[in-house]
Design a protein around this motif. Sequence first.
Motif, PDB file in Angstrom:
ATOM      1  N   SER A   1      50.098  41.086  38.813  1.00 10.40           N
ATOM      2  CA  SER A   1      51.044  41.889  38.898  1.00 10.40           C
ATOM      3  C   SER A   1      50.456  43.303  39.414  1.00 10.40           C
ATOM      4  CB  SER A   1      51.821  42.190  37.483  1.00 10.40           C
ATOM      5  OG  SER A   1      52.750  40.891  37.474  1.00 10.40           O
ATOM      6  N   ARG A   2      51.552  44.129  39.735  1.00  8.57           N
ATOM      7  CA  ARG A   2      50.617  45.680  40.094  1.00  8.57           C
ATOM      8  C   ARG A   2      51.791  46.612  39.650  1.00  8.57           C
ATOM      9  NH1 ARG A   2      47.513  47.555  44.282  1.00  8.57           N
ATOM     10  NH2 ARG A   2      47.159  45.271  45.027  1.00  8.57           N
TER      11      ARG A   2
ATOM     12  N   ARG B   1      41.797  47.527  48.697  1.00 11.42           N
ATOM     13  CA  ARG B   1      41.430  48.612  48.080  1.00 11.42           C
ATOM     14  C   ARG B   1      41.391  48.444  46.501  1.00 11.42           C
ATOM     15  NH1 ARG B   1      44.914  51.489  51.473  1.00 11.42           N
ATOM     16  NH2 ARG B   1      46.512  52.045  49.739  1.00 11.42           N
ATOM     17  N   ASP B   2      41.821  47.187  46.118  1.00 13.23           N
ATOM     18  CA  ASP B   2      41.629  47.040  44.521  1.00 13.23           C
ATOM     19  C   ASP B   2      40.116  46.618  44.220  1.00 13.23           C
ATOM     20  OD1 ASP B   2      44.221  47.244  44.536  1.00 13.23           O
ATOM     21  OD2 ASP B   2      44.961  45.121  44.753  1.00 13.23           O
ATOM     22  N   VAL B   3      39.755  47.494  43.143  1.00 15.85           N
ATOM     23  CA  VAL B   3      38.177  47.209  42.729  1.00 15.85           C
ATOM     24  C   VAL B   3      38.454  46.987  41.276  1.00 15.85           C
ATOM     25  CG1 VAL B   3      35.941  48.270  42.499  1.00 15.85           C
ATOM     26  CG2 VAL B   3      37.135  48.983  44.350  1.00 15.85           C
ATOM     27  N   PRO B   4      38.056  45.703  41.011  1.00 16.46           N
ATOM     28  CA  PRO B   4      37.978  45.065  39.528  1.00 16.46           C
ATOM     29  C   PRO B   4      37.261  46.139  38.596  1.00 16.46           C
ATOM     30  CG  PRO B   4      37.734  43.170  41.012  1.00 16.46           C
ATOM     31  CD  PRO B   4      37.800  44.523  41.907  1.00 16.46           C
ATOM     32  N   GLY B   5      37.595  46.352  37.484  1.00 16.68           N
ATOM     33  CA  GLY B   5      36.963  47.182  36.630  1.00 16.68           C
ATOM     34  C   GLY B   5      37.773  48.159  36.060  1.00 16.68           C
ATOM     35  N   ILE B   6      37.152  48.952  35.055  1.00 13.07           N
ATOM     36  CA  ILE B   6      38.066  50.254  34.521  1.00 13.07           C
ATOM     37  C   ILE B   6      37.361  51.451  34.856  1.00 13.07           C
ATOM     38  CG2 ILE B   6      38.592  51.275  32.421  1.00 13.07           C
ATOM     39  CD1 ILE B   6      38.040  48.258  31.245  1.00 13.07           C
TER      40      ILE B   6
ATOM     41  N   VAL C   1      46.666  45.100  38.246  1.00  9.72           N
ATOM     42  CA  VAL C   1      46.254  45.960  38.789  1.00  9.72           C
ATOM     43  C   VAL C   1      47.297  47.319  38.312  1.00  9.72           C
ATOM     44  CG1 VAL C   1      45.897  47.591  40.927  1.00  9.72           C
ATOM     45  CG2 VAL C   1      45.581  45.311  41.278  1.00  9.72           C
ATOM     46  N   VAL C   2      46.513  48.296  37.603  1.00  7.39           N
ATOM     47  CA  VAL C   2      47.195  49.368  36.817  1.00  7.39           C
ATOM     48  C   VAL C   2      46.776  50.509  37.583  1.00  7.39           C
ATOM     49  CG1 VAL C   2      47.600  50.478  34.699  1.00  7.39           C
ATOM     50  CG2 VAL C   2      46.808  47.728  34.726  1.00  7.39           C
ATOM     51  N   GLY C   3      47.567  51.191  38.293  1.00  5.67           N
ATOM     52  CA  GLY C   3      47.569  52.470  39.163  1.00  5.67           C
ATOM     53  C   GLY C   3      47.273  53.602  38.514  1.00  5.67           C
ATOM     54  N   ALA C   4      46.843  54.412  39.139  1.00  5.00           N
ATOM     55  CA  ALA C   4      46.334  55.759  38.388  1.00  5.00           C
ATOM     56  C   ALA C   4      47.554  56.524  37.908  1.00  5.00           C
ATOM     57  CB  ALA C   4      45.834  56.750  39.508  1.00  5.00           C
TER      58      ALA C   4
ATOM     59  N   SER D   1      43.570  43.095  25.870  1.00  4.21           N
ATOM     60  CA  SER D   1      42.939  41.957  26.294  1.00  4.21           C
ATOM     61  C   SER D   1      43.012  41.794  27.765  1.00  4.21           C
ATOM     62  CB  SER D   1      43.678  40.521  25.604  1.00  4.21           C
ATOM     63  OG  SER D   1      43.309  39.544  26.317  1.00  4.21           O
ATOM     64  N   LEU D   2      41.915  41.994  28.491  1.00  2.00           N
ATOM     65  CA  LEU D   2      42.218  42.013  29.874  1.00  2.00           C
ATOM     66  C   LEU D   2      41.622  40.695  30.588  1.00  2.00           C
ATOM     67  CD1 LEU D   2      40.559  45.682  30.254  1.00  2.00           C
ATOM     68  CD2 LEU D   2      42.757  44.961  29.520  1.00  2.00           C
ATOM     69  N   GLY D   3      42.717  40.217  31.638  1.00  3.37           N
ATOM     70  CA  GLY D   3      42.094  39.031  32.321  1.00  3.37           C
ATOM     71  C   GLY D   3      41.083  39.503  33.285  1.00  3.37           C
ATOM     72  N   GLU D   4      40.654  38.059  34.105  1.00  2.00           N
ATOM     73  CA  GLU D   4      39.625  38.600  34.962  1.00  2.00           C
ATOM     74  C   GLU D   4      40.364  39.188  36.134  1.00  2.00           C
ATOM     75  OE1 GLU D   4      36.896  35.264  38.014  1.00  2.00           O
ATOM     76  OE2 GLU D   4      38.279  34.606  36.494  1.00  2.00           O
ATOM     77  N   GLY D   5      39.267  39.936  36.755  1.00  2.00           N
ATOM     78  CA  GLY D   5      39.562  40.870  37.846  1.00  2.00           C
ATOM     79  C   GLY D   5      40.647  41.732  37.650  1.00  2.00           C
ATOM     80  N   VAL D   6      40.823  42.339  36.579  1.00  2.00           N
ATOM     81  CA  VAL D   6      41.640  43.243  36.354  1.00  2.00           C
ATOM     82  C   VAL D   6      41.089  44.588  36.892  1.00  2.00           C
ATOM     83  CG1 VAL D   6      42.762  44.927  34.645  1.00  2.00           C
ATOM     84  CG2 VAL D   6      43.214  42.597  34.186  1.00  2.00           C
ATOM     85  N   SER D   7      42.056  45.492  37.524  1.00  2.00           N
ATOM     86  CA  SER D   7      41.716  46.860  37.989  1.00  2.00           C
ATOM     87  C   SER D   7      42.660  48.013  37.365  1.00  2.00           C
ATOM     88  CB  SER D   7      42.062  46.828  39.457  1.00  2.00           C
ATOM     89  OG  SER D   7      41.642  48.290  39.851  1.00  2.00           O
ATOM     90  N   ILE D   8      41.949  48.670  36.744  1.00  2.00           N
ATOM     91  CA  ILE D   8      42.434  49.877  35.838  1.00  2.00           C
ATOM     92  C   ILE D   8      42.055  51.311  36.491  1.00  2.00           C
ATOM     93  CG2 ILE D   8      43.075  51.075  33.581  1.00  2.00           C
ATOM     94  CD1 ILE D   8      42.513  48.330  32.309  1.00  2.00           C
ATOM     95  N   GLN D   9      43.068  51.886  37.150  1.00  2.00           N
ATOM     96  CA  GLN D   9      42.624  53.005  37.917  1.00  2.00           C
ATOM     97  C   GLN D   9      42.336  54.438  37.157  1.00  2.00           C
ATOM     98  OE1 GLN D   9      44.799  52.682  41.443  1.00  2.00           O
ATOM     99  NE2 GLN D   9      44.057  50.658  42.005  1.00  2.00           N
ATOM    100  N   ALA D  10      42.132  55.563  37.997  1.00  2.00           N
ATOM    101  CA  ALA D  10      41.972  56.406  37.155  1.00  2.00           C
ATOM    102  C   ALA D  10      43.231  57.010  36.330  1.00  2.00           C
ATOM    103  CB  ALA D  10      41.619  57.756  38.277  1.00  2.00           C
ATOM    104  N   ASN D  11      42.826  57.574  35.005  1.00  2.00           N
ATOM    105  CA  ASN D  11      43.702  58.379  34.180  1.00  2.00           C
ATOM    106  C   ASN D  11      44.718  57.406  33.729  1.00  2.00           C
ATOM    107  OD1 ASN D  11      42.452  60.921  34.283  1.00  2.00           O
ATOM    108  ND2 ASN D  11      43.334  61.076  36.542  1.00  2.00           N
ATOM    109  N   ALA D  12      44.516  56.304  33.887  1.00  2.00           N
ATOM    110  CA  ALA D  12      45.597  55.111  33.197  1.00  2.00           C
ATOM    111  C   ALA D  12      45.443  54.973  31.800  1.00  2.00           C
ATOM    112  CB  ALA D  12      45.507  53.661  34.036  1.00  2.00           C
TER     113      ALA D  12
END
Length: 346
Positions: free
Chosen positions: A157-158, A100-105, A140-143, A116-127
């Motif tokens: 890391s998640r 369910r991890d989708v790379p992007g912001i 992965v930075v969760g909502a 600075s964001l590495g390759e494939g980072v996922s930053i989720q809603a309201n983070a």
Amino acid sequence: MTHASHDLTLADIARHLNVAFEGDGKQPVRGLATLKEAQSDQVAFLANRAYLKDLVATRAAAVLLHPEHAESCPVPRLEIDNPYLGYAQLSQLFDPLPARDVPGIHPSAVVAASASLGEGVSIQANAVVEEGVVLGEHVVVGAGSVIGADSVVGDHSRLHANVTVCHGVVIGQRVILQSGCVIGGDGFGFAHDGSRWHKIAQLGGVVLGDDVEVGSCSNIDRGALGDTVIGNDVKIDSQVQIAHNVTVGDHSALAGCSGIAGSTHVGQHCMLGGGAGLAGHITICDGVQITGMSLVTNSIHKPGVYSSGTGAMSNAQWRKNAVRFKQLDDIANRLSRLEKNHRGQM
């Protein structure tokens, strides 16, 4: 009960564990389950002799077990010396979370321009990712999570939803932070002038090693001057409190509701049972196990298992024992006098 997002076969499972098997290698395996609940497309495991009674009637596609139990298994088996470890390794194949991890912001996330964001980072809603943050690859930075200024998060890391990482925190690779935990909040530092408290600014940080996991609603406070340091492969359960300037050695584990007061050092390969408490400014050597609800007020310099407190009993019995506990000093003095009299008569 777990299910895979794609079908695997029994041969795939055996290859993943690097074990031999008996049975049809093309047998589909779609999940994991207990011996009692497993269906014909699921793998079960036997890691505790208490469940041997469920082995004889299992309907699993195969069972992961120790060779000593192989003859009792009515279905195909996967023999391994540590079945529970094998189950842990298999569970990763059936975990739906990474898919369910989708790379992007996410459009609602706030990311500082200097981050600075590495390759494939996922930053989720309201983070929120503040100034100077460095995120490694595939983080992965969760909502709703917040990463404070100048913090560093290592590769893979998640942060689950609603995690707070305060400023100046360093997090290693493959770290998992469960929802609600706070890393780098202020330590409990105050000076008293005789009438009121004065806050001491907490100037240190927190350093988490690689492969650390922190459970939900746990707190790791930043150091007052130096850092609070958690070693590699440390596992921390939910609702655990780690105070400022504590160090925890590699491969240690802390069960739920345990607490460590400030400036205490816990060695490597230590285990704290649920609700255990360590006083401040003490040292626990490597290889110590503290059983649940124990209170440790002095340093421990020899590996082993340590306990304090008493187990539950009926209230009536506890009340009697509580009265006797208050009488222990008097009983000890009377016994000492009796022993002196006895020696004097010899």
